[in-house]
Scaffold this motif. Structure first.
Motif, PDB file in Angstrom:
ATOM      1  N   GLU A   1      26.304  39.315  41.903  1.00 17.30           N
ATOM      2  CA  GLU A   1      27.236  38.691  42.850  1.00 17.30           C
ATOM      3  C   GLU A   1      28.541  39.487  42.892  1.00 17.30           C
ATOM      4  N   SER A   2      29.087  39.664  44.099  1.00 18.72           N
ATOM      5  CA  SER A   2      30.348  40.402  44.223  1.00 18.72           C
ATOM      6  C   SER A   2      30.973  40.150  45.581  1.00 18.72           C
ATOM      7  N   ARG A   3      32.283  40.378  45.643  1.00 15.63           N
ATOM      8  CA  ARG A   3      32.938  40.365  46.937  1.00 15.63           C
ATOM      9  C   ARG A   3      33.202  41.771  47.438  1.00 15.63           C
ATOM     10  N   ALA A   4      33.012  42.771  46.563  1.00 14.27           N
ATOM     11  CA  ALA A   4      33.417  44.133  46.903  1.00 14.27           C
ATOM     12  C   ALA A   4      32.576  44.753  48.006  1.00 14.27           C
TER      13      ALA A   4
ATOM     14  N   ILE B   1      50.771  40.387  31.757  1.00 22.46           N
ATOM     15  CA  ILE B   1      50.211  39.984  33.053  1.00 22.46           C
ATOM     16  C   ILE B   1      50.779  40.875  34.152  1.00 22.46           C
ATOM     17  N   ASP B   2      49.866  41.423  34.957  1.00 25.99           N
ATOM     18  CA  ASP B   2      50.252  42.339  36.042  1.00 25.99           C
ATOM     19  C   ASP B   2      50.077  41.646  37.388  1.00 25.99           C
ATOM     20  N   THR B   3      51.123  41.689  38.222  1.00 22.34           N
ATOM     21  CA  THR B   3      51.026  41.102  39.550  1.00 22.34           C
ATOM     22  C   THR B   3      51.776  42.000  40.535  1.00 22.34           C
TER      23      THR B   3
ATOM     24  N   ALA C   1      56.117  53.319  38.000  1.00 26.97           N
ATOM     25  CA  ALA C   1      55.664  53.939  39.250  1.00 26.97           C
ATOM     26  C   ALA C   1      54.157  53.747  39.343  1.00 26.97           C
ATOM     27  N   SER C   2      53.730  53.074  40.399  1.00 27.63           N
ATOM     28  CA  SER C   2      52.294  52.891  40.632  1.00 27.63           C
ATOM     29  C   SER C   2      51.862  53.916  41.672  1.00 27.63           C
ATOM     30  N   THR C   3      50.644  54.435  41.515  1.00 30.92           N
ATOM     31  CA  THR C   3      50.229  55.520  42.403  1.00 30.92           C
ATOM     32  C   THR C   3      48.809  55.315  42.901  1.00 30.92           C
TER      33      THR C   3
ATOM     34  N   ALA D   1      39.182  40.512  36.894  1.00 31.34           N
ATOM     35  CA  ALA D   1      37.934  39.743  36.809  1.00 31.34           C
ATOM     36  C   ALA D   1      38.020  38.606  37.820  1.00 31.34           C
ATOM     37  N   ARG D   2      36.863  38.264  38.385  1.00 28.45           N
ATOM     38  CA  ARG D   2      36.820  37.169  39.354  1.00 28.45           C
ATOM     39  C   ARG D   2      36.421  35.860  38.678  1.00 28.45           C
ATOM     40  N   THR D   3      35.743  35.966  37.528  1.00 29.18           N
ATOM     41  CA  THR D   3      35.293  34.759  36.820  1.00 29.18           C
ATOM     42  C   THR D   3      35.677  34.868  35.338  1.00 29.18           C
TER      43      THR D   3
ATOM     44  N   HIS E   1      55.298  50.026  44.157  1.00 30.41           N
ATOM     45  CA  HIS E   1      53.846  49.892  44.338  1.00 30.41           C
ATOM     46  C   HIS E   1      53.247  51.199  44.870  1.00 30.41           C
ATOM     47  N   ARG E   2      54.017  51.891  45.707  1.00 31.57           N
ATOM     48  CA  ARG E   2      53.647  53.220  46.203  1.00 31.57           C
ATOM     49  C   ARG E   2      54.915  54.030  46.342  1.00 31.57           C
ATOM     50  N   TRP E   3      54.747  55.338  46.530  1.00 30.71           N
ATOM     51  CA  TRP E   3      55.902  56.208  46.732  1.00 30.71           C
ATOM     52  C   TRP E   3      56.357  56.092  48.181  1.00 30.71           C
TER      53      TRP E   3
ATOM     54  N   GLY F   1      27.261  47.732  36.035  1.00 30.56           N
ATOM     55  CA  GLY F   1      25.798  47.709  36.004  1.00 30.56           C
ATOM     56  C   GLY F   1      25.169  46.853  37.092  1.00 30.56           C
ATOM     57  N   LYS F   2      25.987  46.244  37.960  1.00 30.96           N
ATOM     58  CA  LYS F   2      25.369  45.369  38.960  1.00 30.96           C
ATOM     59  C   LYS F   2      25.038  46.084  40.274  1.00 30.96           C
ATOM     60  N   TYR F   3      25.363  47.362  40.336  1.00 27.83           N
ATOM     61  CA  TYR F   3      24.946  48.170  41.496  1.00 27.83           C
ATOM     62  C   TYR F   3      23.889  49.165  41.034  1.00 27.83           C
TER      63      TYR F   3
ATOM     64  N   TRP G   1      44.676  51.161  36.640  1.00 30.29           N
ATOM     65  CA  TRP G   1      44.129  50.070  37.447  1.00 30.29           C
ATOM     66  C   TRP G   1      42.725  50.428  37.929  1.00 30.29           C
ATOM     67  N   SER G   2      41.992  49.398  38.369  1.00 30.49           N
ATOM     68  CA  SER G   2      40.574  49.549  38.709  1.00 30.49           C
ATOM     69  C   SER G   2      39.809  50.262  37.593  1.00 30.49           C
ATOM     70  N   PRO G   3      39.935  49.807  36.348  1.00 29.17           N
ATOM     71  CA  PRO G   3      39.278  50.499  35.237  1.00 29.17           C
ATOM     72  C   PRO G   3      37.754  50.426  35.318  1.00 29.17           C
TER      73      PRO G   3
ATOM     74  N   GLY H   1      36.192  50.552  38.366  1.00 31.62           N
ATOM     75  CA  GLY H   1      35.831  50.988  39.718  1.00 31.62           C
ATOM     76  C   GLY H   1      35.483  49.795  40.598  1.00 31.62           C
ATOM     77  N   GLN H   2      36.315  48.750  40.509  1.00 32.32           N
ATOM     78  CA  GLN H   2      36.143  47.510  41.295  1.00 32.32           C
ATOM     79  C   GLN H   2      34.760  46.894  41.109  1.00 32.32           C
ATOM     80  N   GLY H   3      34.186  47.092  39.953  1.00 29.27           N
ATOM     81  CA  GLY H   3      32.896  46.453  39.648  1.00 29.27           C
ATOM     82  C   GLY H   3      31.745  47.430  39.593  1.00 29.27           C
TER      83      GLY H   3
HETATM   84  N1  LIG Z   1      48.920  49.426  41.622  1.00 33.56           N
HETATM   85  C1  LIG Z   1      47.947  49.297  42.482  1.00 33.56           C
HETATM   86  O1  LIG Z   1      47.990  49.789  43.612  1.00 33.56           O
HETATM   87  C2  LIG Z   1      46.741  48.497  42.084  1.00 33.56           C
HETATM   88  C3  LIG Z   1      45.561  48.579  42.842  1.00 33.56           C
HETATM   89  C4  LIG Z   1      44.459  47.843  42.429  1.00 33.56           C
HETATM   90  C5  LIG Z   1      44.550  47.053  41.292  1.00 33.56           C
HETATM   91  N2  LIG Z   1      45.728  46.962  40.589  1.00 33.56           N
HETATM   92  C6  LIG Z   1      45.868  46.104  39.405  1.00 33.56           C
HETATM   93  O2  LIG Z   1      44.784  46.347  38.517  1.00 33.56           O
HETATM   94  C7  LIG Z   1      44.046  45.148  38.318  1.00 33.56           C
HETATM   95  C8  LIG Z   1      42.593  45.484  38.112  1.00 33.56           C
HETATM   96  O3  LIG Z   1      42.090  46.182  39.251  1.00 33.56           O
HETATM   97  P1  LIG Z   1      40.625  45.880  39.779  1.00 33.56           P
HETATM   98  O4  LIG Z   1      40.498  44.454  40.112  1.00 33.56           O
HETATM   99  O5  LIG Z   1      40.306  46.876  40.825  1.00 33.56           O
HETATM  100  O6  LIG Z   1      39.816  46.182  38.404  1.00 33.56           O
HETATM  101  P2  LIG Z   1      38.311  46.493  38.092  1.00 33.56           P
HETATM  102  O7  LIG Z   1      38.115  46.041  36.691  1.00 33.56           O
HETATM  103  O8  LIG Z   1      37.980  47.892  38.410  1.00 33.56           O
HETATM  104  O9  LIG Z   1      37.477  45.562  39.078  1.00 33.56           O
HETATM  105  C9  LIG Z   1      37.507  44.177  38.919  1.00 33.56           C
HETATM  106  C10 LIG Z   1      36.377  43.563  39.737  1.00 33.56           C
HETATM  107  O10 LIG Z   1      35.107  44.031  39.258  1.00 33.56           O
HETATM  108  C11 LIG Z   1      34.186  42.947  39.162  1.00 33.56           C
HETATM  109  N3  LIG Z   1      33.958  42.746  37.727  1.00 33.56           N
HETATM  110  C12 LIG Z   1      34.886  42.831  36.724  1.00 33.56           C
HETATM  111  N4  LIG Z   1      34.313  42.612  35.540  1.00 33.56           N
HETATM  112  C13 LIG Z   1      33.001  42.388  35.768  1.00 33.56           C
HETATM  113  C14 LIG Z   1      31.908  42.126  34.914  1.00 33.56           C
HETATM  114  N5  LIG Z   1      32.061  42.038  33.598  1.00 33.56           N
HETATM  115  N6  LIG Z   1      30.683  41.958  35.483  1.00 33.56           N
HETATM  116  C15 LIG Z   1      30.503  42.057  36.818  1.00 33.56           C
HETATM  117  N7  LIG Z   1      31.525  42.306  37.686  1.00 33.56           N
HETATM  118  C16 LIG Z   1      32.771  42.483  37.159  1.00 33.56           C
HETATM  119  C17 LIG Z   1      34.877  41.749  39.807  1.00 33.56           C
HETATM  120  O11 LIG Z   1      34.671  41.779  41.226  1.00 33.56           O
HETATM  121  P3  LIG Z   1      33.358  41.183  41.918  1.00 33.56           P
HETATM  122  O12 LIG Z   1      32.781  40.123  41.023  1.00 33.56           O
HETATM  123  O13 LIG Z   1      33.831  40.673  43.205  1.00 33.56           O
HETATM  124  O14 LIG Z   1      32.418  42.350  42.083  1.00 33.56           O
HETATM  125  C18 LIG Z   1      36.337  42.051  39.567  1.00 33.56           C
HETATM  126  O15 LIG Z   1      37.203  41.427  40.476  1.00 33.56           O
HETATM  127  C19 LIG Z   1      44.359  44.297  39.560  1.00 33.56           C
HETATM  128  O16 LIG Z   1      44.145  42.927  39.354  1.00 33.56           O
HETATM  129  C20 LIG Z   1      45.808  44.624  39.766  1.00 33.56           C
HETATM  130  O17 LIG Z   1      46.627  43.878  38.874  1.00 33.56           O
HETATM  131  C21 LIG Z   1      46.807  47.686  40.978  1.00 33.56           C
END
Ligand SMILES: NC(=O)c1ccc[n+]([C@@H]2O[C@H](COP(=O)([O-])OP(=O)(O)OC[C@H]3O[C@@H](n4cnc5c(N)ncnc54)[C@H](OP(=O)(O)O)[C@@H]3O)[C@@H](O)[C@H]2O)c1
Length: 336
Positions: A243-246, A62-64, A165-167, A300-302, A136-138, A232-234, A222-224, A226-228
């Motif tokens: 649905e999204s908050r992004a 678990i990452d926080t 080290a997070s970048t 994931a949000r859900t 979290h950052r340098w 395929g929803k864009y 992280w953001s594997p 690309g934040q959603g």
């Molecule tokens: N070190 C750092 O600076 C840093 C920065 C960012 C993140 N992180 C870490 O990395 C984790 C993941 O990053 P991330 O949240 O950006 O990851 P991500 O997988 O790129 O994006 C997750 C977001 O994409 C949407 N999503 C995910 N799966 C989906 C699906 N199957 N279908 C439709 N929408 C989907 C959801 O947002 P919506 O539904 O709102 O669109 C979800 O909150 C974070 O929780 C955090 O622990 C670290």
């Protein structure tokens, strides 16, 4: 939604540490996070359901971060862990961002700030130690030697097991400098790193991944998705179709909703069709197939999204499909 029965996450080595990590880690950035309208993106009940879903799939990493949800993320993880055997879980947290207005010492990796924050963080998590503590950052305002000596002290005190080290902007030489100081002094080096890395964000390729390989560091993107964007929803013509908050963020639109990225998405859709998976699963599988990647951090949000994403662990891609996806953005970027 429950996780498909055949999904059982494996453990993989966390770089050259002695620790094993789940092949997909779970990120909790959105726990307790308030939107601009004042709504909480993921409340405590949903947070615990998401953790249950991850656990059900065999997930244990678990990452926080201490700033996620103003500390709620750590607190809710701590509540959830209090009903479990903490030793079975691997917890990573992070320190850096300023926490007190008007107090510059409450930001960064100076000795005062790090020592102050580690105890508060452990208290919220309800644990004596974190498995990984990331910067979290340098922090360019704190001498590297001061930072590494301070972080080493936390390891010697048993409050932290490994350093990460997070970048945002991958800077190989800074991590290399820190690790060389640590090695010379007999201190704990950075053994884990957390860069932004996905099919359309490829800045980490090249020097940074070469550096992590030379130090045997674990790479946890992280953001594997690309934040959603990679789900395929864009679409090119209509923007968001689900649905999204992004969409609240103009930064998201300028970073991800570009013609070049939609071209990459076209190839992603094609490969997803071939393997009978969703774009999100295929994008995660691509990352898991990349040499040098240890374990992406799934957000994931859900629970429905999370179940879909965790099933990526069982998606196989051929070398030809990995190469097509790699080259879709104009790669390959390096031999990795
Ligand atoms: N070190 C750092 O600076 C840093 C920065 C960012 C993140 N992180 C870490 O990395 C984790 C993941 O990053 P991330 O949240 O950006 O990851 P991500 O997988 O790129 O994006 C997750 C977001 O994409 C949407 N999503 C995910 N799966 C989906 C699906 N199957 N279908 C439709 N929408 C989907 C959801 O947002 P919506 O539904 O709102 O669109 C979800 O909150 C974070 O929780 C955090 O622990 C670290």
């Amino acid at each position: 939604m429950s996780v498909p029965e055949d999904v059982e996450l494996d453990f993989v080595p966390l770089g050259e540490t002695g620790l094993q990590t789940s092949e997909l880690q779970f990120g909790t950035w959105r726990f307790g996070k308030e939107t601009e309208e004042g709504n909480v993106e993921i409340d405590q009940k949903r947070a615990h359901e998401l953790l249950d879903t991850y656990e059900e799939a065999g997930g244990r990493f678990i990452d926080t971060a201490d700033v996620y949800g103003g500390g709620e993320s750590e607190r809710w993880i701590g509540d959830w862990l209090s009903e479990r055997d903490r030793e079975r879980y691997t917890i990573a947290s992070k320190i850096y961002w300023q926490i007190r207005t008007g107090d510059p010492n409450s930001r960064g990796t100076n000795r005062k700030n790090v020592r102050d924050r580690i105890d508060a963080l452990l208290d919220r998590l309800g644990t004596d130690y974190v498995d990984v503590l990331y910067i979290h950052r340098w922090d360019d305002d704190t001498p590297t030697r001061e930072m590494m000596k301070t972080l080493n002290g936390l390891v010697e005190d048993g409050k932290v097991h490994y350093l990460g080290a997070s970048t945002l902007r991958p800077n190989a030489w800074k991590v290399a400098k820190a690790n060389e100081i640590a090695h010379t002094m007999g201190w704990e080096p950075f053994t884990v790193t957390q860069p932004r890395y996905n099919l359309v964000d490829r800045e980490v390729e090249g020097d940074y991944l070469e550096m992590t390989r030379s130090y045997g560091m674990a790479v946890c993107p992280w953001s594997p998705l690309g934040q959603g964007f990679l789900t395929g929803k864009y679409t090119r013509d209509e923007g968001l179709t689900g649905e999204s908050r992004a969409v609240e963020s103009s930064h998201f639109e300028s970073t991800y909703l570009t013609e070049e990225n939609f071209d990459v998405h076209d190839e992603l859709d094609a490969v997803a069709d071939e393997v009978g998976a969703t774009p999100a699963q295929t994008a995660l599988a691509w990352l898991m197939h990349r040499d040098g990647v240890t374990a992406p951090i799934v957000g994931a949000r859900t629970t429905k999204q999370l179940s879909e994403n965790l099933a990526a662990a069982s998606i196989g891609l051929s070398a030809e499909q990995v190469a097509r996806l790699t080259e879709a953005k104009g790669g390959p970027y390096s031999s990795l």
